[in-house]
Scaffold this active site. Structure first.
Site, short mmCIF file in Angstrom:
data_model
loop_
_atom_site.label_atom_id
_atom_site.label_comp_id
_atom_site.label_asym_id
_atom_site.label_seq_id
_atom_site.Cartn_x
_atom_site.Cartn_y
_atom_site.Cartn_z
N GLU A 166 47.47 57.63 44.80
CA GLU A 166 47.60 57.02 43.48
C GLU A 166 48.10 58.06 42.49
OE1 GLU A 166 47.76 55.28 40.08
OE2 GLU A 166 47.36 54.05 41.86
N GLN A 167 49.14 57.71 41.72
CA GLN A 167 49.72 58.69 40.82
C GLN A 167 48.83 59.00 39.60
OE1 GLN A 167 53.45 57.39 39.19
NE2 GLN A 167 52.67 55.37 38.60
N ARG A 208 38.76 44.09 34.75
CA ARG A 208 39.53 44.72 35.83
C ARG A 208 38.96 46.08 36.22
NH1 ARG A 208 44.74 43.14 37.35
NH2 ARG A 208 45.41 41.19 36.39
N TYR A 255 38.37 33.37 28.32
CA TYR A 255 37.20 33.22 29.19
C TYR A 255 36.29 34.43 29.02
CZ TYR A 255 40.09 36.07 32.41
OH TYR A 255 40.88 37.05 32.97
N ASP A 271 51.98 42.56 44.26
CA ASP A 271 53.18 42.51 43.41
C ASP A 271 54.38 43.19 44.05
OD1 ASP A 271 51.96 41.08 41.43
OD2 ASP A 271 51.61 42.79 40.10
#
Length: 369
Positions: A28-29, A98, A195, A272
């Site tokens: 992961e960068q 998230r 929400y 994605d």
């Protein structure tokens, strides 16, 4: 085994491969696993993957179960219909921040022995799965979970230019209370979704039709006053929510084709990187979770070639459904009035029928085979 990208899809893939017996490293960068503040909905199909990964107890402890979905008249301010989410079957429909879901997955990865390499930018990915991340690395399989601008996708499919959909989205989180329900405030040419999140927070996503395009980036800061102006014609409860926004991000919605090639046996795509999805069905993360499990299961069976052909039709159907929602949320004139009457009638006469049409999505269990 190497995974490029430490987002939801990448961490889920790393944990899925570890559960299937692989030795896994994530590259992961970013210097830390973090997400710009935003909420996410985990529907039963995605939750089944989290259960299979051994995270069910943590999911139930950290997520907020949503009881209902309410299409709202974004101009008049009244509910159009109410659809019960508690009877979908399987795991509950939940909302997360998230960052909480990323941390939950990272904890699972660490416990399973996955090596998390942070601050390691990946460059020069080759078709054989080798890549440079400080040094040249040659895994047996490389998983591209590197998002919208995935280098891995271009390696397998060549350059594919997206096109602007004519819609721009804002997202924000505010301190506010709302019942355990997702509300879709529909208005001509725009809509707002709200929400609740754990901890007394409320997630807001607002979408406006607009001719001028905006950069496709989740990290583009925007002016809260501009958000309030863009939705000033909506109902008073919506305007009141938007006036409370202090920090907001804005991004253009672009349509990307579903990748034609998802794996060549040494390099594979998910999430994605394979199929960017418009945010009108709450399925981006859920489809990535499904991809992660499916890819690891195909690898364990020695059938990487079957991964893309199995996943592509389902993903294409979900993307088409999201695109229909983009139209339905923004209806004008007589079509809008007729659609609201139909929704109101359906919720009273056959409330299960509306969500029953989504059984193909929510009822799916990618972990069952």
């Amino acid at each position: 085994m190497a995974v490029i990208g430490g987002g939801i899809g990448g961490l889920a893939a790393a944990l899925a491969f570890a559960r299937h017996g692989a030795e896994v490293a994530v590259f992961e960068q970013a210097e830390a696993l973090r997400e710009v503040g935003a909420g996410i909905q985990i529907t039963p199909n995605g939750a089944r993957v989290l259960d299979a990964l051994g995270l069910g107890d943590a999911v139930r402890a950290r997520g907020l179960a949503l009881d209902a979905l309410l299409p709202m008249d974004g101009v008049g301010g009244r509910p159009v219909a109410r659809f019960d989410l508690t009877g979908l079957g399987g795991p509950r429909y939940r909302a997360f921040h998230r960052a909480d879901l990323i941390e939950l997955l990272a904890e699972g990865c660490r416990a399973a022995g996955v090596a998390l390499h942070l601050g390691r930018r990946v460059e020069d990915i080759a078709a054989d799965g080798s890549f440079t991340a400080g040094t040249r690395i040659r895994p047996g399989l490389t998983v591209g979970a590197d998002g919208l601008r995935a280098t891995s996708r271009a390696v397998l499919n060549g350059a594919q230019a997206p096109f602007f959909t004519g819609q721009v989205a804002w997202r924000a989180v505010i301190e506010a209370e709302q019942p355990a329900e997702a509300r879709i405030w529909m208005a001509p040419g725009r809509h707002v979704v709200s929400y609740p999140l754990p901890g007394g927070r409320l997630n807001i996503v607002a979408v406006e039709e607009r001719a001028a395009w905006v950069e496709e980036s989740w990290h583009r800061a925007a002016d809260p006053a501009a958000l309030a102006r863009a939705f000033s014609g909506m109902a008073a409860p919506v305007r009141a929510l938007l006036r409370r926004v202090e920090t907001v991000h804005e991004w253009g919605l672009f349509r990307h084709p579903v990748a034609g090639s998802w794996s060549n046996g040494r390099l594979a795509l998910l999430g994605d990187a394979a199929h960017p999805t418009l945010p009108f069905l709450a399925q981006g993360a859920n489809l990535a979770l499904e991809d992660a499990w499916s890819l690891a299961a195909h690898w364990a069976r020695g059938d990487l070639a079957g991964y893309g052909p199995v996943r592509r039709p389902r993903v294409a159907r979900a993307i088409a459904s999201a695109e229909r929602n983009a139209v339905n949320y923004h209806l004008r004139g007589p079509r809008r009035a007729a659609a609201h009457v139909a929704l109101r009638t359906l919720s009273k006469v056959a409330p299960r029928a509306f969500l029953g049409r989504m059984d193909w999505l929510y009822g799916h269990d990618v972990t069952a085979g």
